[in-house]
Design an enzyme around this catalytic site. Structure first.
Site, short mmCIF file in Angstrom:
data_model
loop_
_atom_site.label_atom_id
_atom_site.label_comp_id
_atom_site.label_asym_id
_atom_site.label_seq_id
_atom_site.Cartn_x
_atom_site.Cartn_y
_atom_site.Cartn_z
N GLN A 52 -41.18 -8.64 -90.83
CA GLN A 52 -41.28 -7.90 -89.57
C GLN A 52 -42.45 -6.92 -89.58
O GLN A 52 -43.33 -6.96 -88.71
CB GLN A 52 -39.98 -7.13 -89.30
CG GLN A 52 -38.80 -8.03 -88.98
CD GLN A 52 -37.53 -7.22 -88.78
OE1 GLN A 52 -37.23 -6.79 -87.67
NE2 GLN A 52 -36.79 -6.99 -89.84
N THR A 84 -36.99 3.73 -97.78
CA THR A 84 -35.86 3.67 -96.86
C THR A 84 -35.08 4.98 -96.76
O THR A 84 -35.04 5.76 -97.73
CB THR A 84 -34.89 2.55 -97.30
OG1 THR A 84 -33.71 2.57 -96.49
CG2 THR A 84 -34.47 2.73 -98.75
N TYR A 141 -43.50 0.95 -98.45
CA TYR A 141 -42.41 1.38 -97.56
C TYR A 141 -41.11 1.56 -98.33
O TYR A 141 -40.75 0.72 -99.16
CB TYR A 141 -42.20 0.37 -96.43
CG TYR A 141 -43.41 0.23 -95.56
CD1 TYR A 141 -43.73 1.21 -94.62
CD2 TYR A 141 -44.29 -0.85 -95.70
CE1 TYR A 141 -44.87 1.12 -93.83
CE2 TYR A 141 -45.43 -0.95 -94.93
CZ TYR A 141 -45.71 0.03 -94.00
OH TYR A 141 -46.86 -0.06 -93.24
N THR A 199 -34.22 -6.70 -99.21
CA THR A 199 -33.61 -5.86 -98.17
C THR A 199 -32.17 -6.24 -97.82
O THR A 199 -31.61 -5.65 -96.89
CB THR A 199 -34.46 -5.89 -96.89
OG1 THR A 199 -34.57 -7.26 -96.45
CG2 THR A 199 -35.85 -5.30 -97.11
N TYR A 251 -29.13 -1.13 -103.08
CA TYR A 251 -30.41 -1.27 -102.38
C TYR A 251 -31.15 0.06 -102.35
O TYR A 251 -32.32 0.14 -102.74
CB TYR A 251 -30.17 -1.79 -100.96
CG TYR A 251 -31.35 -1.62 -100.05
CD1 TYR A 251 -32.51 -2.39 -100.22
CD2 TYR A 251 -31.34 -0.68 -99.02
CE1 TYR A 251 -33.61 -2.22 -99.40
CE2 TYR A 251 -32.43 -0.50 -98.18
CZ TYR A 251 -33.57 -1.28 -98.39
OH TYR A 251 -34.66 -1.09 -97.56
N ASP A 263 -44.90 -14.24 -105.13
CA ASP A 263 -43.49 -13.87 -105.14
C ASP A 263 -43.37 -12.67 -106.08
O ASP A 263 -43.69 -12.77 -107.27
CB ASP A 263 -42.65 -15.05 -105.66
CG ASP A 263 -41.16 -14.79 -105.58
OD1 ASP A 263 -40.76 -13.60 -105.49
OD2 ASP A 263 -40.38 -15.76 -105.62
N TRP A 273 -33.83 1.68 -90.11
CA TRP A 273 -33.28 0.85 -89.03
C TRP A 273 -34.39 0.02 -88.35
O TRP A 273 -34.56 0.08 -87.13
CB TRP A 273 -32.55 1.72 -88.02
CG TRP A 273 -31.35 2.47 -88.54
CD1 TRP A 273 -31.07 2.78 -89.85
CD2 TRP A 273 -30.28 3.02 -87.77
NE1 TRP A 273 -29.90 3.48 -89.93
CE2 TRP A 273 -29.38 3.65 -88.67
CE3 TRP A 273 -30.00 3.06 -86.41
CZ2 TRP A 273 -28.22 4.30 -88.25
CZ3 TRP A 273 -28.84 3.71 -85.98
CH2 TRP A 273 -27.96 4.31 -86.89
N LYS A 277 -34.72 1.05 -104.29
CA LYS A 277 -35.88 1.55 -103.53
C LYS A 277 -36.32 2.92 -104.06
O LYS A 277 -37.51 3.23 -104.12
CB LYS A 277 -35.56 1.62 -102.04
CG LYS A 277 -35.37 0.26 -101.37
CD LYS A 277 -36.63 -0.58 -101.36
CE LYS A 277 -37.64 -0.11 -100.34
NZ LYS A 277 -38.84 -0.97 -100.28
#
Length: 304
Positions: free
Chosen positions: A18, A111, A109, A72, A135, A46, A160, A139
């Site tokens: 995304q 979270t 990025y 994610t 998760y 990968d 989100w 992170k």
């Protein structure tokens, strides 16, 4: 970073996801973009293949790497913690160490799920992480690995994430609104919906500031202003569908206890973005204003 007027070489990891896809679409002119994903791109990587990371970067020698790739699957991470840690932490540390060798910038990025969610004021960058799930923990480990290996970094915590493509809450709600009589959505988890196009746009704005002032390296929170619940987010989507003449299911607010998940989520994970606003020199827009143009572009039939 670039001597003699050469193009900046920008490598985007997770380029088919995304945020990655939006980064490719919005890349500034006069930038050489190298999109990289596990598959579907001319150059593939990968992040689970740890031995491949450093050689690829040393071959391509990018000025900037933006890492939009991650593990994610929040609930699945409870069972696949080692795999999540390999992608979200170990691989990220290798990215940072290699970019330190090459002398380039790493943008990464993270979270809102690094926080426990037990406070009532939006979280600042200086607040202590205390993740509730695997998760969020992996992170957080990734953030620490970057800070340990490479001072020239921008870690951008967001929350989100949604877009008109990919698997996300917006598309799920549009589908359920049209295919079910009743949709029940959690109303006691509070955070900030953040559109992928907005993340890409702000990332490039921050990169521009960093190029002029590399001392801006560090950790930033990146979401629009304001907050809502998942139910509040869904209500905006349902209202839009009805306003456009589409049938939409009845929407019911429920507590998290009625929608048990394998991974525990923070009850409150709104991020304070004042540090970012200060650097950009402008207030960020409210989340509703960021959502609106995507709703206007939305074709509800496309998600069925």
């Amino acid at each position: 970073m670039n001597q003699g007027g050469q193009k900046m070489r920008l490598l985007i990891l997770g380029a088919t996801g995304q945020v990655g896809w939006q980064l490719v679409q919005q890349a500034p002119p006069r930038v050489e973009v190298i999109p990289v994903a596990r598959q579907g791109t001319a150059v593939t990587l990968d992040l689970e293949d740890l031995d491949a990371i450093s050689p690829l970067l040393k071959t391509l020698r990018p000025d900037v790497v933006i890492n939009a790739a991650a593990y994610t699957a929040v609930d699945q991470a409870e069972q696949e913690t080692e795999r999540a840690q390999r992608i979200n932490s170990t691989a990220v540390g290798l990215l940072a160490a290699t970019m330190a060798e090459l002398g380039g910038l790493l943008i990464h990025y993270s979270t809102d799920y690094v926080f426990a969610g037990n406070q009532s004021l939006p979280y600042r960058e200086t607040d202590a992480p205390a993740p509730l799930n695997a998760y969020g923990y992996t992170k957080w480990l990734g953030e620490q690995a970057i800070a340990r290996h490479h001072p020239a970094h921008l870690i951008l915590r967001t929350s989100w994430v949604y877009d008109l493509r990919g698997k996300n809450f917006l598309r799920t709600m549009v589908r359920l609104a049209q295919t079910r009589p009743l949709v029940r959505v959690v109303a006691d988890q509070i955070g900030t919906p953040t559109a992928a196009p907005f993340i890409a746009q702000v990332t490039y704005q921050l990169l521009e500031h960093w190029q002029a002032t590399p001392s801006l390296s560090g950790l930033y929170h990146l979401t629009p202003r304001g907050s809502t619940s998942w139910y509040g987010f869904a209500a905006k989507i349902f209202d839009h569908l009805r306003a456009k003449g589409y049938a939409a299911a009845t929407l019911e607010a429920i507590p998290s206890s009625e929608y048990p998940t394998r991974a525990k989520r923070p009850a409150f994970s709104t991020l304070n973005c004042e540090k970012l606003e200060t650097v950009l020199g402008t207030p960020l827009p409210p989340w509703e204003a960021v959502l609106e143009p995507l709703l206007q572009q939305l074709d509800p039939q496309s998600v069925l």
